[in-house]
Design a protein around this motif. Structure first.
Motif, short mmCIF file in Angstrom:
data_model
loop_
_atom_site.label_atom_id
_atom_site.label_comp_id
_atom_site.label_asym_id
_atom_site.label_seq_id
_atom_site.Cartn_x
_atom_site.Cartn_y
_atom_site.Cartn_z
N ASN A 326 27.60 23.61 50.06
CA ASN A 326 27.53 22.19 50.39
C ASN A 326 28.58 21.89 51.46
N LEU A 327 28.19 21.18 52.52
CA LEU A 327 29.09 20.93 53.65
C LEU A 327 30.35 20.19 53.20
N SER A 328 30.20 19.21 52.34
CA SER A 328 31.35 18.42 51.88
C SER A 328 32.18 19.17 50.83
N ARG A 329 31.50 19.98 50.01
CA ARG A 329 32.19 20.76 48.96
C ARG A 329 31.72 22.21 49.04
N PRO A 330 32.31 23.00 49.95
CA PRO A 330 31.83 24.37 50.20
C PRO A 330 31.86 25.29 48.99
N SER A 331 32.68 24.96 47.97
CA SER A 331 32.74 25.81 46.79
C SER A 331 31.47 25.70 45.93
N ILE A 332 30.69 24.65 46.18
CA ILE A 332 29.45 24.44 45.43
C ILE A 332 28.27 24.90 46.27
N ARG A 333 27.46 25.79 45.71
CA ARG A 333 26.31 26.31 46.42
C ARG A 333 25.01 25.84 45.79
N GLY A 334 23.99 25.74 46.62
CA GLY A 334 22.67 25.38 46.13
C GLY A 334 22.03 26.54 45.39
N ASN A 335 20.74 26.42 45.12
CA ASN A 335 20.02 27.42 44.36
C ASN A 335 19.06 28.21 45.24
N LEU A 336 18.65 29.35 44.73
CA LEU A 336 17.62 30.16 45.36
C LEU A 336 16.35 30.01 44.52
N TYR A 337 15.26 29.62 45.15
CA TYR A 337 13.99 29.46 44.46
C TYR A 337 13.02 30.55 44.94
N VAL A 338 12.45 31.25 43.97
CA VAL A 338 11.57 32.38 44.26
C VAL A 338 10.15 32.02 43.84
#
Length: 377
Positions: A326-338
């Protein structure tokens, strides 16, 4: 009930991908149409409209404000205006407004926010640089060295354009930096004010031209600039590098450099905000009975995901924390959807053919006893 503000792009009637020239042209056209002095019978409504289009132009014509507005909406630019919101004192494009007033009323309104002192310092022009990066750069962030061609003050004359730095008052404009001319218009005779072409509005010209820069006071140069790519940056965002634009005038600061980011498409992953999407295939037995498959991640590693029994084609499985920062909170990442598909072999052995034939024959039959084992068991 609070009035709902209209989207700035809608106000000016331009698309979100509109160029700076398109935005300026749209504003000039609307400003001439809705200037309050042209609507004496409905002045209050015209003033509100004129203020609305001026606010939209103030934001969309400024690369930094426009970037923040594109990302955060009105919340990204509210801090640039007073507590009561935008008013015409916040409008920083006096030259544009002056040109419009000159067109409408023959210049009798003077120079807008133009500096009263033509010899005062002026900031240089800002520049744009388009930079293409990989999806992996969005994941990890990066320092990117680029080479930018811009103007700098002449080292010999220190930007004055004059030999030994000696200048004199411009004889054409008398040192005012502006020229005045009387014109006959539909409103009668009006005074038109324009920038002096001989001194370019500075009010001064060299006594003797600098031999190195030919009297321009500026020289072109290619400089190396380091651009910091933050984690989670999105396609189309602009990064500002202060002072990396063209040289200023009369000792004014240099303009800024705005780096526009273009993220290249990835062959495996598709971006959706902070999330990533990909396609993977599993065998028919695993889709029916359950199992697991291994899929790649953006950083070149792999992760094993479980497939529940009875999974259908085009079902989507989530892998938490394997998206983009996340640009504002780089320590938080989104998810991978398969998104799952089925592997259909083009060639098969005799044993596989026999099993598939039996499977086809058994498909859809109901079990006659609870203890009866399924085909694959």
């Amino acid at each position: 009930m609070a009035e709902t503000k209209r989207d700035y792009y809608e106000v000016l009637g331009v698309s979100k991908g509109a160029s700076a020239d398109e935005i300026k042209k749209a504003y000039r056209s609307l400003a001439k149409k809705y200037h309050p002095d042209l609507h004496p019978d409905n002045r209050e409504e015209a003033e509100a409209k004129f203020k609305e289009i001026s606010e939209a132009y103030e934001v969309l014509s400024d690369p930094d404000k426009r970037s923040r507005y594109d990302q955060y909406g009105f919340a990204g630019v509210n801090g640039d205006f007073g507590a009561g919101g935008f008013d015409m004192n916040d409008f920083t494009h006096g030259d544009d407004l002056n040109d419009i007033l000159n067109d409408l009323f023959g210049g009798m309104f003077g120079g807008g926010r133009r500096s009263r002192n033509p010899n005062g310092p002026r900031q240089g022009d800002s520049l744009r640089y388009d930079l293409e990066i990989d999806m992996l750069d969005v994941l990890n962030g990066k320092e990117v060295p680029i080479r930018v061609r811009h103007s700098v003050a002449c080292p010999d004359c220190k930007g004055t354009g004059a030999k030994d730095g000696k200048t004199k008052s411009c004889p054409d404009c008398g040192g005012r930096g502006q020229m005045q001319q009387i014109r006959n218009t539909m409103f009668g005779q009006q005074m038109v004010v324009s920038e002096c072409s001989r001194c370019s509005g500075t009010g001064r010209i060299p006594e003797q031209q600098c031999a190195k820069c030919g009297g321009r006071g500026r020289m072109n140069k290619e400089s190396k600039v380091s651009v910091t790519i933050p984690k989670g940056i999105d396609d189309g965002m602009r990064l500002r590098v202060g002072g990396a634009g063209d040289a200023g005038y009369n000792g004014g600061p240099a303009g800024d450099l705005y780096v526009v980011i273009h993220v290249k498409a990835h062959k495996t992953f598709e971006r959706d905000g902070d999330d990533l999407w990909m396609k993977a295939e599993a065998s028919y037995p695993k889709m029916v009975l359950g199992g697991s498959i291994t899929v790649p991640t953006l950083d070149g590693k792999s992760v094993e995901i479980s497939i529940p029994a009875g999974t259908q084609v085009d079902s989507v499985l989530k892998v938490g924390g394997q998206g983009l920062p996340n640009l504002s909170r780089p320590s938080i990442r989104g998810n991978l959807y398969v998104r799952l598909g089925v592997t259909i072999p083009k060639r098969y052995t005799a044993v596989e053919k026999e099993l598939l034939t039996k499977l086809d024959a058994e498909a859809g039959k109901k079990s006659t006893a609870k203890s009866k084992k399924g085909f694959f068991k």
